[in-house]
Motif scaffolding. Sequence first.
Motif, short mmCIF file in Angstrom:
data_model
loop_
_atom_site.label_atom_id
_atom_site.label_comp_id
_atom_site.label_asym_id
_atom_site.label_seq_id
_atom_site.Cartn_x
_atom_site.Cartn_y
_atom_site.Cartn_z
N GLY A 51 -27.15 30.30 69.12
CA GLY A 51 -26.61 31.58 68.65
C GLY A 51 -27.07 31.90 67.24
N ARG A 52 -27.14 30.88 66.38
CA ARG A 52 -27.64 31.12 65.01
C ARG A 52 -29.11 31.54 65.03
NH1 ARG A 52 -23.92 27.02 63.99
NH2 ARG A 52 -25.41 25.33 64.28
N ARG A 53 -29.91 30.89 65.91
CA ARG A 53 -31.32 31.28 66.01
C ARG A 53 -31.45 32.70 66.54
NH1 ARG A 53 -31.67 25.87 67.88
NH2 ARG A 53 -31.62 26.58 70.05
N ALA A 54 -30.62 33.06 67.53
CA ALA A 54 -30.67 34.41 68.10
C ALA A 54 -30.27 35.44 67.04
CB ALA A 54 -29.75 34.51 69.31
N ALA A 89 -21.77 39.18 65.70
CA ALA A 89 -21.08 38.97 66.97
C ALA A 89 -21.70 37.83 67.76
CB ALA A 89 -21.09 40.26 67.80
N VAL A 90 -23.02 37.74 67.74
CA VAL A 90 -23.71 36.65 68.45
C VAL A 90 -23.31 35.31 67.84
CG1 VAL A 90 -25.98 35.62 68.90
CG2 VAL A 90 -25.61 38.07 69.26
N GLU A 91 -23.34 35.22 66.52
CA GLU A 91 -22.94 33.97 65.85
C GLU A 91 -21.47 33.65 66.08
OE1 GLU A 91 -25.68 33.12 62.02
OE2 GLU A 91 -24.35 34.85 61.84
N SER A 92 -20.63 34.66 66.01
CA SER A 92 -19.20 34.46 66.23
C SER A 92 -18.92 33.96 67.64
CB SER A 92 -18.44 35.76 65.97
OG SER A 92 -17.08 35.61 66.29
N ALA A 93 -19.55 34.59 68.61
CA ALA A 93 -19.31 34.21 70.01
C ALA A 93 -19.77 32.80 70.29
CB ALA A 93 -20.02 35.20 70.95
N THR A 94 -20.99 32.46 69.88
CA THR A 94 -21.50 31.13 70.19
C THR A 94 -20.88 30.04 69.32
OG1 THR A 94 -23.42 31.48 68.74
CG2 THR A 94 -23.70 31.98 71.10
N GLY A 125 -13.12 31.92 77.17
CA GLY A 125 -14.14 30.97 76.73
C GLY A 125 -14.24 30.85 75.22
N GLY A 126 -13.27 31.42 74.51
CA GLY A 126 -13.25 31.36 73.06
C GLY A 126 -13.78 32.62 72.38
N MET A 127 -14.24 33.59 73.16
CA MET A 127 -14.77 34.82 72.57
C MET A 127 -13.67 35.87 72.46
SD MET A 127 -18.18 37.06 73.49
CE MET A 127 -17.88 37.14 75.21
N ASP A 128 -13.42 36.34 71.25
CA ASP A 128 -12.36 37.33 71.05
C ASP A 128 -12.78 38.70 71.56
OD1 ASP A 128 -13.32 39.14 68.70
OD2 ASP A 128 -13.71 37.10 67.99
N ALA A 129 -11.82 39.58 71.72
CA ALA A 129 -12.05 40.91 72.31
C ALA A 129 -13.00 41.76 71.46
CB ALA A 129 -10.72 41.63 72.50
N GLY A 130 -12.92 41.68 70.15
CA GLY A 130 -13.80 42.47 69.29
C GLY A 130 -15.26 42.06 69.44
N THR A 131 -15.49 40.78 69.52
CA THR A 131 -16.85 40.27 69.71
C THR A 131 -17.37 40.69 71.08
OG1 THR A 131 -16.42 38.41 68.24
CG2 THR A 131 -18.25 38.17 69.77
N ALA A 132 -16.53 40.54 72.10
CA ALA A 132 -16.92 40.95 73.45
C ALA A 132 -17.26 42.43 73.49
CB ALA A 132 -15.81 40.63 74.44
N VAL A 187 -26.62 37.00 77.90
CA VAL A 187 -26.55 35.54 77.92
C VAL A 187 -25.35 35.04 77.12
CG1 VAL A 187 -27.73 33.44 77.14
CG2 VAL A 187 -29.00 35.18 78.37
N VAL A 188 -25.13 35.59 75.94
CA VAL A 188 -24.01 35.14 75.12
C VAL A 188 -22.68 35.43 75.84
CG1 VAL A 188 -22.77 35.53 72.94
CG2 VAL A 188 -25.26 35.28 72.95
N THR A 189 -22.56 36.61 76.40
CA THR A 189 -21.36 36.94 77.18
C THR A 189 -21.24 36.01 78.38
OG1 THR A 189 -21.53 39.24 76.47
CG2 THR A 189 -20.17 38.81 78.39
#
Length: 174
Positions: free
Chosen positions: A33-36, A63-68, A90-97, A127-129
């Motif tokens: 996620g950090r690389r993305a 959002a990518v970093e937060s999600a992963t 899966g740990g991903m909050d609604a704002g990030t989604a 992919v992140v989702t």
Amino acid sequence: MTIAYLPGPPDDVPLYEPWAGEPEVLAEAAEAGRRAAAWIRSLPAPPAPRPVGTWLAVALPGAVESATGSLDPAQCDRMGPDGRLIEGNGGMDAGTASTLAIVPCVLSDVDWLTPDQHLRLMAVASVVTGIARLLADDPGTAILHGQVTRMCATLDHATRPDHPGLASEFEQEI
């Protein structure tokens, strides 16, 4: 309908035990996620400042970093004490989604990027989702059978560095 409760107080039953290899898989996902996010930040800025440019440079990579970085297999689908299904995230909050979900809609405003970059941005969001959804649906299978690892490989492929002077194999065949 009959509801049967397990004996003993709820504190007697562990809510979640980590899967074998879970810390390594989650660390791998966070690094992918950090690389993305770094790849997204490396994309060209718009020719003139506009809100979608700021969204692309700040909100989306964040959002990518937060999600992963916040993936949590313990946040999986489960039954509540009342017998109702609690849908995990899966740990991903609604704002990030939400930020990841609007990627296909926003791309029409990101007209300074190439179609290849558009497609790769959609792949990143998908992919992140998908990783979070895999962990929410069936964390054991996602971790133990390498599904998260394969999704991270797909994420790395989608965010590989751009090489503008090189034609893809497909373009060379045409």
